[in-house]
Design an enzyme around this catalytic site. Structure first.
Site, PDB file in Angstrom:
ATOM      1  N   HIS A 115     -74.720 -24.333 -39.811  1.00  0.00           N
ATOM      2  CA  HIS A 115     -75.343 -25.175 -38.807  1.00  0.00           C
ATOM      3  C   HIS A 115     -76.457 -24.421 -38.082  1.00  0.00           C
ATOM      4  O   HIS A 115     -76.641 -23.223 -38.278  1.00  0.00           O
ATOM      5  CB  HIS A 115     -74.307 -25.667 -37.788  1.00  0.00           C
ATOM      6  N   LYS A 119     -75.346 -24.722 -32.364  1.00  0.00           N
ATOM      7  CA  LYS A 119     -74.034 -25.319 -32.579  1.00  0.00           C
ATOM      8  C   LYS A 119     -72.985 -24.520 -31.815  1.00  0.00           C
ATOM      9  O   LYS A 119     -72.837 -23.306 -32.028  1.00  0.00           O
ATOM     10  CB  LYS A 119     -73.707 -25.332 -34.076  1.00  0.00           C
TER      11      LYS A 119
END
Length: 219
Positions: A115, A119
């Site tokens: 990610h 995140k």
């Protein structure tokens, strides 16, 4: 694009001034916030009898108490670790593949989720959902752990990477001495998450109870 009206947007700049009356003007609330505020937002929606779609993760340890409140208030809530239609199809494929691998101990399995740098939760909710789908079908795995923890043979390792300009990528890998199989979902934009959340909102209006994206896909 689907003919709905957005009557209110809430973020840190106006959250303190939003009243319950403001919320009650909505047919449904879509909640994508942060783990430290999601439970308060869920409770407020249920207390005001407003159907709510929850895309925030990092609160599932409190799932039982939320289920109890939803039942007590005769409320409506749909939650998912990922609202992408493609990811939810991946969840189904993942469980089916794990069942096929149950009697094939020569294959080692692990999960990788990648990610963007901002995140917050680690591993991702989607990564955890994939892990739970495997553990539910693969008898030789009984719990998931992060790559930072010491893993035994019965542990399923989730590798978490945070990189610049990555929307979200999840892979499940089975490897043996002779071959390797990988199933992957790679998100190219956040539009897929938004579309799935709107579909979920359409689905829960007029219903009562707790739902997931699997219920949306089966309609």
């Amino acid at each position: 694009e689907r003919g709905h009206q957005i009557i209110l947007k809430i973020d840190r700049s106006n959250a303190a001034t939003v009243t319950d009356t403001d919320l009650r003007n909505a047919d449904v609330v879509i909640e994508f916030s942060r783990p430290d505020s999601v439970l308060q937002n869920i409770n407020r929606c249920l207390e005001n009898n407003i159907p709510v779609v929850i895309g925030t993760t990092g609160w599932y340890d409190s799932l039982k108490s939320v289920e109890e409140l939803c039942a007590q208030k005769n409320g409506t809530l749909l939650y998912a670790s990922n609202f992408s239609i493609g990811v939810n199809i991946l969840f189904e494929m993942n469980s089916r593949l794990a069942a096929l691998m149950n009697n094939r101990p020569q294959y080692k399995v692990d999960i990788e989720e990648v990610h963007h740098l901002n995140k917050l939760d680690k591993p991702s909710g989607t990564g955890i959902t994939l892990a739970e789908g495997i553990i539910g079908q693969l008898e030789r795995k009984i719990r998931w752990v992060t790559e930072d923890e010491k893993a035994s043979a019965s542990d399923l390792v989730i590798h978490s990477l945070r990189e610049k300009d990555v929307i979200g990528k999840h892979s499940v890998r089975y490897s043996s001495e002779v071959d390797e199989m990988i199933i992957t979902h790679n998100a190219f934009s956040r539009k897929g998450f938004a579309e799935g959340a709107v579909l979920a909102a359409e689905f829960i209006v007029g219903k009562k109870g707790m739902f997931t994206m699997q219920d949306v896909l089966k309609r």
